[in-house]
Design a protein around this motif. Structure first.
Motif, PDB file in Angstrom:
ATOM      1  N   ARG A  63      -6.273  -0.884  11.991  1.00  0.00           N
ATOM      2  CA  ARG A  63      -7.098  -1.967  11.461  1.00  0.00           C
ATOM      3  C   ARG A  63      -7.349  -3.044  12.506  1.00  0.00           C
TER       4      ARG A  63
ATOM      5  N   ARG B 129       1.308  -0.126  12.745  1.00  0.00           N
ATOM      6  CA  ARG B 129       0.748   0.682  11.652  1.00  0.00           C
ATOM      7  C   ARG B 129      -0.484   1.485  12.080  1.00  0.00           C
TER       8      ARG B 129
ATOM      9  N   GLY C 143       0.825  -1.217   0.000  1.00  0.00           N
ATOM     10  CA  GLY C 143       0.000   0.000   0.000  1.00  0.00           C
ATOM     11  C   GLY C 143       0.853   1.259   0.000  1.00  0.00           C
TER      12      GLY C 143
ATOM     13  N   ASP D  31      -2.847  -4.092  -5.878  1.00  0.00           N
ATOM     14  CA  ASP D  31      -2.252  -4.142  -4.530  1.00  0.00           C
ATOM     15  C   ASP D  31      -3.044  -5.157  -3.708  1.00  0.00           C
TER      16      ASP D  31
HETATM   17 MG    MG Z   1      -2.145  -2.704   2.252  1.00  0.00          MG
END
Ligand code: MG
Ligand code: AP5
Length: 215
Positions: free
Chosen positions: A160, A126, A14, A83
């Motif tokens: 996430r 992340r 990404g 992706d």
């Molecule tokens: Mg990704």
């Protein structure tokens, strides 16, 4: 030009796709992003997709192929950066057939290589700008001004649900079981170019850009 970014969870697909979009005027087609958007719906399908993703398992080929088919019917002027798709041999065959039908071809498959231990650190650290999607990391890619997105100035960030160690291990297993065979598949099709995904983000971007300029 149409390219695939192939690599395990957290390898930087990404991050690199967003940079290439800016430089080459291509369109990023991330099945992960499409599915995260689909799961917001309260329908039965949305809820089933959410449960599968949170566990770290793969969503069915039928669902992801139809998502890609829908997006490829738009006119993607500079071409597509795939992706996170394809992720199985059935998806790879379906993509080949779709591109053939449109009179297009796949130019390159960039394999981003990263050690498993680096991956777990990347995924658990992340976070993403909720407004523009820019990807950050607690240690390696902090916003210049804490709490403010470098790209859009937004101050809302999200993490996430599948970025925890348990789901990550399932995602990694799915990668080795279902996706890694695509390395041999695209090598045999003479499309594969490996890059060192442990290098700094800017260096990887430069390396991929130079591969694309030569393609
Ligand atoms: Mg990704
Ligand atoms: P998806 O969203 O595609 O997740 P993934 O493949 O697990 O990959 P990630 O998005 O986690 O990592 P990335 O490679 O994009 O890395 P990033 O650039 O963010 O899929 C999620 C789920 O959806 C799947 O588990 C599955 O359930 C479903 N799904 C999606 N597609 C599917 C398909 N085709 N078929 C079936 N199911 C599907 O970088 C990660 C972190 O590392 C960031 O913090 C970043 O800042 C940092 N970083 C990046 N590059 C570097 C670097 N060079 N050095 C240091 N840090 C770096």
């Amino acid at each position: 030009m149409n390219i695939i970014l192939l690599g395990p969870p957290g390898s930087g697909k990404g991050t690199q796709a967003m940079r290439l979009v800016g430089e080459f005027d291509m369109t990023q087609l991330s099945t992960g992003d499409m599915l995260r958007s689909a799961r917001k719906s309260t329908t039965g399908v949305g809820q089933r997709v959410a449960a599968v993703m949170d566990r770290g398992d793969l969503v069915t080929d039928e669902i992801v192929i139809s998502l890609i088919e829908e997006r490829l019917s738009d006119d993607l002027k500079g071409g597509a950066i795939f992706d996170g798709f394809p992720r199985t041999l059935a998806q790879a065959d379906a993509l080949g057939a779709l591109l053939d039908r449109m009179g297009q071809r796949l130019d390159r498959v960039i394999e981003i290589k990263v050690d498993d231990e680096a991956l777990v650190r990347r995924v658990t650290g992340r976070f993403t700008c909720a407004q523009c999607g820019e990807v950050y990391h607690d240690e390696t890619r902090k916003p210049v001004v804490a709490g403010v997105c470098d790209v859009c100035g937004g101050s809302d960030f999200s993490r996430r649900a599948d970025d925890n160690e348990v789901s990550f291990r399932t995602r990694l297993l799915a990668y080795y079981r279902d996706t890694a065979p695509l390395i041999g598949y695209y090598h045999a099709h003479r499309k594969l170019v490996p890059v060192d995904g442990l290098a700094p983000i800017g260096e990887i971007q430069e390396e991929i850009a130079s591969i694309l300029r030569r393609s």
